[in-house]
Design an enzyme around this catalytic site. Structure first.
Site, PDB file in Angstrom:
ATOM      1  CB  THR A  42      -1.010   0.032   1.251  1.00 59.70           C
ATOM      2  OG1 THR A  42       0.000   0.256   2.193  1.00 59.70           O
ATOM      3  CG2 THR A  42      -1.560  -1.335   1.501  1.00 59.70           C
ATOM      4  CB  ALA A 105      -2.189  -2.932  10.549  1.00 58.71           C
ATOM      5  CB  THR A 156      -1.406  -0.433  19.036  1.00 54.58           C
ATOM      6  OG1 THR A 156      -1.248   1.046  19.624  1.00 54.58           O
ATOM      7  CG2 THR A 156      -2.803  -0.747  18.775  1.00 54.58           C
ATOM      8  CG  ASP A 157       0.226   2.289  23.513  1.00 51.25           C
ATOM      9  OD1 ASP A 157      -0.252   2.566  22.159  1.00 51.25           O
ATOM     10  OD2 ASP A 157       1.223   3.132  24.038  1.00 51.25           O
ATOM     11  CD  GLU A 158      -3.129   4.651  18.821  1.00 49.99           C
ATOM     12  OE1 GLU A 158      -4.220   5.004  18.565  1.00 49.99           O
ATOM     13  OE2 GLU A 158      -1.965   5.266  18.322  1.00 49.99           O
ATOM     14  CE1 TYR A 181      -3.582   1.137  13.982  1.00 51.01           C
ATOM     15  CE2 TYR A 181      -3.418   2.185  15.750  1.00 51.01           C
ATOM     16  CZ  TYR A 181      -2.861   1.297  14.950  1.00 51.01           C
ATOM     17  OH  TYR A 181      -1.893   0.639  15.304  1.00 51.01           O
ATOM     18  CE  LYS A 185      -2.882  -3.310  15.373  1.00 55.51           C
ATOM     19  NZ  LYS A 185      -2.153  -4.229  14.418  1.00 55.51           N
ATOM     20  CG  LEU A 221       5.027  13.904  16.380  1.00 55.56           C
ATOM     21  CD1 LEU A 221       4.283  15.004  16.096  1.00 55.56           C
ATOM     22  CD2 LEU A 221       5.175  13.931  17.856  1.00 55.56           C
ATOM     23  N   GLY A 314     -11.421  13.107  18.794  1.00 51.30           N
ATOM     24  CA  GLY A 314     -11.284  11.959  19.536  1.00 51.30           C
ATOM     25  C   GLY A 314      -9.615  11.790  20.176  1.00 51.30           C
TER      26      GLY A 314
HETATM   27  P1  NAD Z   1       3.081   0.769   8.452  1.00 53.81           P
HETATM   28  O1  NAD Z   1       1.845   1.473   7.969  1.00 53.81           O
HETATM   29  O2  NAD Z   1       4.493   1.467   8.372  1.00 53.81           O
HETATM   30  O3  NAD Z   1       3.284  -0.699   7.632  1.00 53.81           O
HETATM   31  C1  NAD Z   1       2.219  -1.389   7.340  1.00 53.81           C
HETATM   32  C2  NAD Z   1       2.735  -2.222   6.307  1.00 53.81           C
HETATM   33  O4  NAD Z   1       1.610  -3.300   6.251  1.00 53.81           O
HETATM   34  C3  NAD Z   1       2.889  -1.866   4.807  1.00 53.81           C
HETATM   35  O5  NAD Z   1       3.816  -2.311   4.521  1.00 53.81           O
HETATM   36  C4  NAD Z   1       1.616  -2.053   3.932  1.00 53.81           C
HETATM   37  O6  NAD Z   1       2.006  -2.210   2.656  1.00 53.81           O
HETATM   38  C5  NAD Z   1       1.265  -3.366   4.647  1.00 53.81           C
HETATM   39  N1  NAD Z   1      -0.221  -3.749   4.495  1.00 53.81           N
HETATM   40  C6  NAD Z   1      -1.276  -2.956   4.670  1.00 53.81           C
HETATM   41  N2  NAD Z   1      -2.385  -3.383   4.123  1.00 53.81           N
HETATM   42  C7  NAD Z   1      -2.113  -4.810   3.926  1.00 53.81           C
HETATM   43  C8  NAD Z   1      -2.911  -5.917   3.528  1.00 53.81           C
HETATM   44  N3  NAD Z   1      -4.140  -5.849   3.223  1.00 53.81           N
HETATM   45  N4  NAD Z   1      -2.157  -7.057   3.077  1.00 53.81           N
HETATM   46  C9  NAD Z   1      -0.607  -7.151   3.070  1.00 53.81           C
HETATM   47  N5  NAD Z   1      -0.011  -6.073   3.542  1.00 53.81           N
HETATM   48  C10 NAD Z   1      -0.673  -4.833   3.927  1.00 53.81           C
HETATM   49  O7  NAD Z   1       2.817   0.160   9.981  1.00 53.81           O
HETATM   50  P2  NAD Z   1       3.780   0.049  10.930  1.00 53.81           P
HETATM   51  O8  NAD Z   1       3.845   1.299  11.835  1.00 53.81           O
HETATM   52  O9  NAD Z   1       5.111  -0.758  10.688  1.00 53.81           O
HETATM   53  O10 NAD Z   1       3.089  -0.928  12.047  1.00 53.81           O
HETATM   54  C11 NAD Z   1       3.249  -2.205  12.031  1.00 53.81           C
HETATM   55  C12 NAD Z   1       2.288  -2.990  12.983  1.00 53.81           C
HETATM   56  O11 NAD Z   1       2.528  -2.761  14.213  1.00 53.81           O
HETATM   57  C13 NAD Z   1       0.784  -2.585  12.806  1.00 53.81           C
HETATM   58  O12 NAD Z   1      -0.024  -3.779  13.033  1.00 53.81           O
HETATM   59  C14 NAD Z   1       0.575  -1.454  13.922  1.00 53.81           C
HETATM   60  O13 NAD Z   1      -0.994  -1.427  14.451  1.00 53.81           O
HETATM   61  C15 NAD Z   1       1.399  -1.941  14.850  1.00 53.81           C
HETATM   62  N6  NAD Z   1       2.065  -0.905  15.855  1.00 53.81           N
HETATM   63  C16 NAD Z   1       2.515   0.329  15.416  1.00 53.81           C
HETATM   64  C17 NAD Z   1       3.214   1.250  16.118  1.00 53.81           C
HETATM   65  C18 NAD Z   1       3.775   2.552  15.566  1.00 53.81           C
HETATM   66  O14 NAD Z   1       4.303   3.236  16.518  1.00 53.81           O
HETATM   67  N7  NAD Z   1       4.054   2.445  14.271  1.00 53.81           N
HETATM   68  C19 NAD Z   1       3.293   1.138  17.635  1.00 53.81           C
HETATM   69  C20 NAD Z   1       2.594  -0.194  18.011  1.00 53.81           C
HETATM   70  C21 NAD Z   1       1.865  -1.295  17.250  1.00 53.81           C
HETATM   71  O1  DAU Z   2       0.762   4.207  20.450  1.00 58.17           O
HETATM   72  C1  DAU Z   2       0.871   3.143  19.446  1.00 58.17           C
HETATM   73  C2  DAU Z   2       0.512   4.040  18.093  1.00 58.17           C
HETATM   74  O2  DAU Z   2       1.530   5.054  17.701  1.00 58.17           O
HETATM   75  C3  DAU Z   2       0.558   3.134  16.680  1.00 58.17           C
HETATM   76  O3  DAU Z   2      -0.618   2.079  17.212  1.00 58.17           O
HETATM   77  C4  DAU Z   2      -0.106   3.624  15.635  1.00 58.17           C
HETATM   78  O4  DAU Z   2      -0.003   2.996  14.419  1.00 58.17           O
HETATM   79  C5  DAU Z   2       1.063   5.025  15.389  1.00 58.17           C
HETATM   80  O5  DAU Z   2       0.592   5.465  14.292  1.00 58.17           O
HETATM   81  C6  DAU Z   2       0.986   5.796  16.610  1.00 58.17           C
HETATM   82  O6  DAU Z   2      -0.097   6.340  16.805  1.00 58.17           O
HETATM   83  P1  DAU Z   2      -0.216   8.098  17.280  1.00 58.17           P
HETATM   84  O7  DAU Z   2      -1.587   8.544  16.693  1.00 58.17           O
HETATM   85  O8  DAU Z   2       0.299   8.101  18.730  1.00 58.17           O
HETATM   86  O9  DAU Z   2       1.109   8.585  16.391  1.00 58.17           O
HETATM   87  P2  DAU Z   2       1.193   9.958  15.529  1.00 58.17           P
HETATM   88  O10 DAU Z   2       2.770   9.832  15.130  1.00 58.17           O
HETATM   89  O11 DAU Z   2       0.141  10.093  14.597  1.00 58.17           O
HETATM   90  O12 DAU Z   2       1.127  10.998  16.476  1.00 58.17           O
HETATM   91  C7  DAU Z   2       1.791  11.042  17.716  1.00 58.17           C
HETATM   92  C8  DAU Z   2       1.300  12.229  18.695  1.00 58.17           C
HETATM   93  O13 DAU Z   2       1.373  13.624  17.943  1.00 58.17           O
HETATM   94  C9  DAU Z   2      -0.289  12.437  18.743  1.00 58.17           C
HETATM   95  O14 DAU Z   2      -0.536  12.862  19.946  1.00 58.17           O
HETATM   96  C10 DAU Z   2      -0.724  13.341  17.501  1.00 58.17           C
HETATM   97  C11 DAU Z   2       0.434  14.203  17.421  1.00 58.17           C
HETATM   98  N1  DAU Z   2       0.572  14.931  16.220  1.00 58.17           N
HETATM   99  C12 DAU Z   2       0.748  14.075  14.935  1.00 58.17           C
HETATM  100  C13 DAU Z   2       0.963  14.636  13.831  1.00 58.17           C
HETATM  101  C14 DAU Z   2       0.992  13.664  12.737  1.00 58.17           C
HETATM  102  C15 DAU Z   2       0.618  16.344  15.941  1.00 58.17           C
HETATM  103  O15 DAU Z   2       0.514  16.919  17.063  1.00 58.17           O
HETATM  104  N2  DAU Z   2       0.969  16.665  14.680  1.00 58.17           N
HETATM  105  C16 DAU Z   2       1.190  15.669  13.544  1.00 58.17           C
HETATM  106  O16 DAU Z   2       1.229  16.351  12.469  1.00 58.17           O
END
Ligand code: NAD
Ligand code: DAU
Length: 376
Positions: A42, A105, A156-158, A181, A185, A221, A314
């Site tokens: 994606t 995801a 995720t912790d969310e 989201y 999850k 972020l 939210g």
């Molecule tokens: P990301 O968005 O960077 O990567 C997601 C990957 O999944 C991409 O490579 C995308 O192409 C693939 N994908 C999406 N839909 C698909 C489908 N239908 N079939 C096959 N592949 C598909 O996400 P990330 O940040 O690497 O997160 C990975 C996992 O960790 C997720 O499950 C997310 O919920 C979890 N997670 C993320 C964070 C964070 O801070 N990023 C924290 C805790 C948990």
């Molecule tokens: O807690 C784990 C989660 O962390 C994962 O499950 C998600 O996949 C991952 O995207 C992340 O979610 P958040 O919403 O916490 O991450 P994000 O980087 O989008 O935002 C972090 C914080 O910063 C949040 O409080 C929103 C704020 N923010 C984010 C962006 C993109 C801003 O203030 N400005 C911004 O432009």
């Protein structure tokens, strides 16, 4: 200690998944098996993140061979959707998959608010498809499951919702998701545990806090702010900037995942976090100092570009993870301090201009289309 051999990594071209594959192949001598990366590519999946791994361990390192049994190949890439049951089934059989680690995801909260449907499809239906295929392929005919199998679900912790000023999420905190989201999850977490309890599928589950590090898509972020600083663009802070997140370096998260995969109890749930809470605005000012120092910018000038914008609907106020269970029971510890991790992250974005240009211009999507056809 489990011996994991043929691992299906879903979402291995995304941020956390690509770092997981790299760490496993390059820095985990105890792992001698094979990895099959199933990714739909994606907008968030970028094959460039693993081009060197593919060259060292994949088919490109062994030109002319392409069968799953090709000796020596340890990395296979399969473009496809986790919702595509017949594809998933064929991968289980072709590669004799004994382990799944499920990263794939839709992962960005803001996108889930604008368009929740893709989140339900991938995060709920996709997880169901993987679980149900594993159940079918690992059943031995008498109803028992293959002994050496494992399904590790990444979450995720969310899912726990939003905290006030005190307290931390533990593994027994009830789910209380607030965004499409996190609701998707939480659904996938419940499905994974339901498959353990109902069918005896060997499932482990981890819930992690905010990751940061190399190859993160610049909608999140930290990379968004780094790139905006380098390009002199405004730095958009949602609401009052006082929302709190707990940050963990992606390699620490992935080492924890590997630890759970090797030693975690089936049916067990493990929190992973950095014990590293930051208000967004405080984090941003710290990041401004790091980026300015490394890129030769004037931090006072960069601070002037901080721009408070309308809040995320939210918007969860505070996340904080209690990760004492994984530390106590499995011996995992965070290794990378926030200072060190932020430094490495900024260095990575400063020295990977081609990766960033590809993302920014969308050029990588054209490349994906040309090499792999339309997105799944
Ligand atoms: P990301 O968005 O960077 O990567 C997601 C990957 O999944 C991409 O490579 C995308 O192409 C693939 N994908 C999406 N839909 C698909 C489908 N239908 N079939 C096959 N592949 C598909 O996400 P990330 O940040 O690497 O997160 C990975 C996992 O960790 C997720 O499950 C997310 O919920 C979890 N997670 C993320 C964070 C964070 O801070 N990023 C924290 C805790 C948990
Ligand atoms: O807690 C784990 C989660 O962390 C994962 O499950 C998600 O996949 C991952 O995207 C992340 O979610 P958040 O919403 O916490 O991450 P994000 O980087 O989008 O935002 C972090 C914080 O910063 C949040 O409080 C929103 C704020 N923010 C984010 C962006 C993109 C801003 O203030 N400005 C911004 O432009």
């Amino acid at each position: 200690m489990r011996s994991l051999k043929n691992i299906l990594v879903s979402g291995g071209s995304g941020f956390i998944g690509c770092n997981f594959i790299r760490t496993l192949l390059e820095k985990t001598p105890g792992f001698t098996g094979r990895i099959v990366n199933l990714d739909a590519l994606t907008y968030a999946g970028n094959p460039a993140s693993l081009a060197d791994v593919e060259a060292a361990y994949g088919k490109t390192a062994h030109p002319g061979v392409n069968a799953a049994d090709s000796t020596g190949i340890r990395y296979f890439f399969e473009k496809g959707d986790i919702c595509d049951r017949s594809l998933v089934e064929s991968l289980f059989r072709t590669y004799d998959i004994d382990t799944v680690v499920h990263f794939a995801a839709e992962s960005h909260v803001d996108r889930s608010i604008l368009g929740p449907e893709a989140f339900i499809k991938t995060n709920v239906m996709g997880t169901f498809t993987l679980l149900d295929t594993a159940r079918q392929c690992w059943a031995d005919g008498s109803g028992a499951m293959r002994q050496d199998a494992l399904f590790h679900h990444i979450s995720t912790d969310e899912v726990y919702g939003s905290l006030g000023e005190t307290g931390r999420f533990t593994e027994t905190t009830p789910c209380d998701p607030r965004s499409p989201y996190s609701a998707s999850k939480a659904s996938s977490d419940h499905l994974a545990m339901a498959y353990y309890h109902t069918y005896g599928l060997p499932v482990t589950l981890s819930n992690c806090s905010n990751n940061y590090g190399p190859c993160q898509f610049p909608e999140k972020l930290i990379p968004l702010m780094i790139l905006n600083m380098l390009e002199g663009k405004p730095l958009p802070v949602y609401g009052d900037g006082k929302n709190i997140r707990d940050w963990v370096y992606v390699e620490d998260h992935n080492r924890a995942v590997w630890t759970v995969m090797q030693k975690g109890e089936c049916g067990g749930k493990y929190n992973i976090g950095g014990e590293n809470e930051w208000e967004n605005i405080r984090l941003l000012y710290t990041l401004i100092d790091v980026v300015s120092g490394k890129a030769g910018l004037d931090p006072a000038k960069v601070r002037e570009t901080v721009h408070f914008v309308r809040d995320r609907p939210g918007h969860d106020r505070r996340y904080a993870i209690d990760c004492s269970k994984i530390k106590r029971e499995l011996g995992w510890e965070r290794q990378v301090t926030f200072e060190e991790g932020l430094g490495k992250t900024v260095d990575w974005y400063l020295s990977n201009a081609a990766w960033i240009d590809g993302i920014r211009s969308g050029e990588y999507l054209d490349w994906v289309k040309k090499n792999y056809g339309d997105r799944a």
